[in-house]
Design a protein around this motif. Structure first.
Motif, PDB file in Angstrom:
ATOM      1  N   ASN A  24      -2.736 -38.239  58.232  1.00  0.00           N
ATOM      2  CA  ASN A  24      -3.656 -38.770  57.088  1.00  0.00           C
ATOM      3  C   ASN A  24      -3.380 -37.742  55.782  1.00  0.00           C
ATOM      4  OD1 ASN A  24      -6.264 -38.882  55.291  1.00  0.00           O
ATOM      5  ND2 ASN A  24      -6.085 -40.546  56.687  1.00  0.00           N
ATOM      6  N   TYR A  25      -3.135 -38.516  54.603  1.00  0.00           N
ATOM      7  CA  TYR A  25      -2.851 -38.057  53.424  1.00  0.00           C
ATOM      8  C   TYR A  25      -3.930 -37.197  52.777  1.00  0.00           C
ATOM      9  CZ  TYR A  25      -2.411 -37.256  48.300  1.00  0.00           C
ATOM     10  OH  TYR A  25      -2.534 -36.894  47.028  1.00  0.00           O
ATOM     11  N   THR A  26      -4.956 -37.736  52.815  1.00  0.00           N
ATOM     12  CA  THR A  26      -6.399 -37.342  52.263  1.00  0.00           C
ATOM     13  C   THR A  26      -6.652 -35.872  52.817  1.00  0.00           C
ATOM     14  OG1 THR A  26      -7.202 -39.554  52.301  1.00  0.00           O
ATOM     15  CG2 THR A  26      -8.775 -37.848  51.690  1.00  0.00           C
ATOM     16  N   SER A  29      -4.094 -33.397  51.787  1.00  0.00           N
ATOM     17  CA  SER A  29      -4.463 -32.947  50.335  1.00  0.00           C
ATOM     18  C   SER A  29      -5.598 -31.960  50.130  1.00  0.00           C
ATOM     19  CB  SER A  29      -4.858 -34.229  49.596  1.00  0.00           C
ATOM     20  OG  SER A  29      -5.155 -33.788  48.275  1.00  0.00           O
ATOM     21  N   HIS A  76       1.722 -46.636  50.521  1.00  0.00           N
ATOM     22  CA  HIS A  76       1.602 -45.787  49.373  1.00  0.00           C
ATOM     23  C   HIS A  76       1.414 -44.647  49.621  1.00  0.00           C
ATOM     24  CE1 HIS A  76       0.762 -44.632  45.074  1.00  0.00           C
ATOM     25  NE2 HIS A  76      -0.539 -44.639  45.478  1.00  0.00           N
ATOM     26  N   LEU A  77       0.299 -44.361  50.708  1.00  0.00           N
ATOM     27  CA  LEU A  77      -0.108 -43.047  50.992  1.00  0.00           C
ATOM     28  C   LEU A  77       0.982 -42.295  51.682  1.00  0.00           C
ATOM     29  CD1 LEU A  77      -3.585 -43.656  52.127  1.00  0.00           C
ATOM     30  CD2 LEU A  77      -3.204 -42.556  50.267  1.00  0.00           C
TER      31      LEU A  77
END
Length: 230
Positions: A24-26, A29, A76-77
């Motif tokens: 997961n990108y989030t 990040s 996009h992510l």
């Protein structure tokens, strides 16, 4: 809890190691942000190089899974995650990432194969972090040639990654030049302040030395508070 001094930072690093298979990108990040804060704190200690090794260890598996090129059906992510991971590995000095970034940058500059927008920042920051005066000159040339403000801003934000003291000064002088829009000067200075230990000291001295000009330029606006914050 670690920031409050309740638990050891070692415990945080152990937790981070458990996320190596995270897609997961989030989440990445957040991990990246927290490791960035740790790197900043440790830049004043003997552990700085060791935290860079830790970054490489944590980010290498996801970097290898993502690769450099988009895969069919990606969202996009995934593109955002690729940029985040490659930038993190590149800055930390991951050998394969650095070599590939150099190869792609050369093709980009020569017009053979233009870098996609989401790969430009990670490639630029990697090249500058491990670059010299000719790297900086090439980046400034790309800035001058860019016909889109978005590309100019992208370059302005990463120039501070350069690490040699005399080149840091060149970037700070550039920040106040007519090449940079007044509203974007703060981004250049902020990039220097966040780029390295040497950059932080140089940026702070630069702001003090040029305080009158900066204050007159931004007084009463949100940019002066942003400048002080960075």
């Amino acid at each position: 809890q670690a920031r409050a001094g309740i638990i050891s930072t070692v415990e945080v690093l152990k937790v981070m190691e458990a996320f190596v298979n995270e897609p997961n990108y989030t989440v990445w990040s957040d991990l990246s942000c927290n490791l960035g804060i740790l790197s900043t704190l440790l830049s004043h200690t003997d552990f700085y190089e060791e935290i860079q090794v830790f970054v490489k260890d944590v980010f290498t598996p996801i970097g290898e899974r993502l690769g450099w090129d988009p895969k069919p059906g990606e969202g996009h992510l995934d593109a955002l995650l690729r940029g985040l991971v490659l930038g993190k590995l590149g800055k930390a000095g991951h050998k394969a990432t650095l070599e590939e970034a150099r190869r792609r940058f050369k093709d980009h500059v020569e017009g053979k194969h233009i870098l996609s927008a989401d790969l430009r920042s990670p490639v630029y920051v990697t090249l500058l972090k491990h670059g010299d005066s000719s790297t900086l000159d090439t980046m400034l040339k790309l800035h001058k040639q860019a016909d889109m403000q978005e590309e100019k801003n992208r370059i302005e934000r990463v120039l501070g990654a350069i690490s040699q003291p005399e080149l840091i000064q060149k970037v700070l002088t550039f920040a106040l030049s007519e090449e940079v829009r007044p509203q974007d000067t703060v981004s250049v200075i902020g990039g220097v302040a966040g780029g390295s230990k040497q950059g932080r000291k140089a940026a702070w001295k630069f702001v003090r030395d040029n305080w009158e000009e900066l204050y007159n330029r931004y007084q009463g606006g949100f940019l002066i508070s942003r400048l002080i914050k960075v």
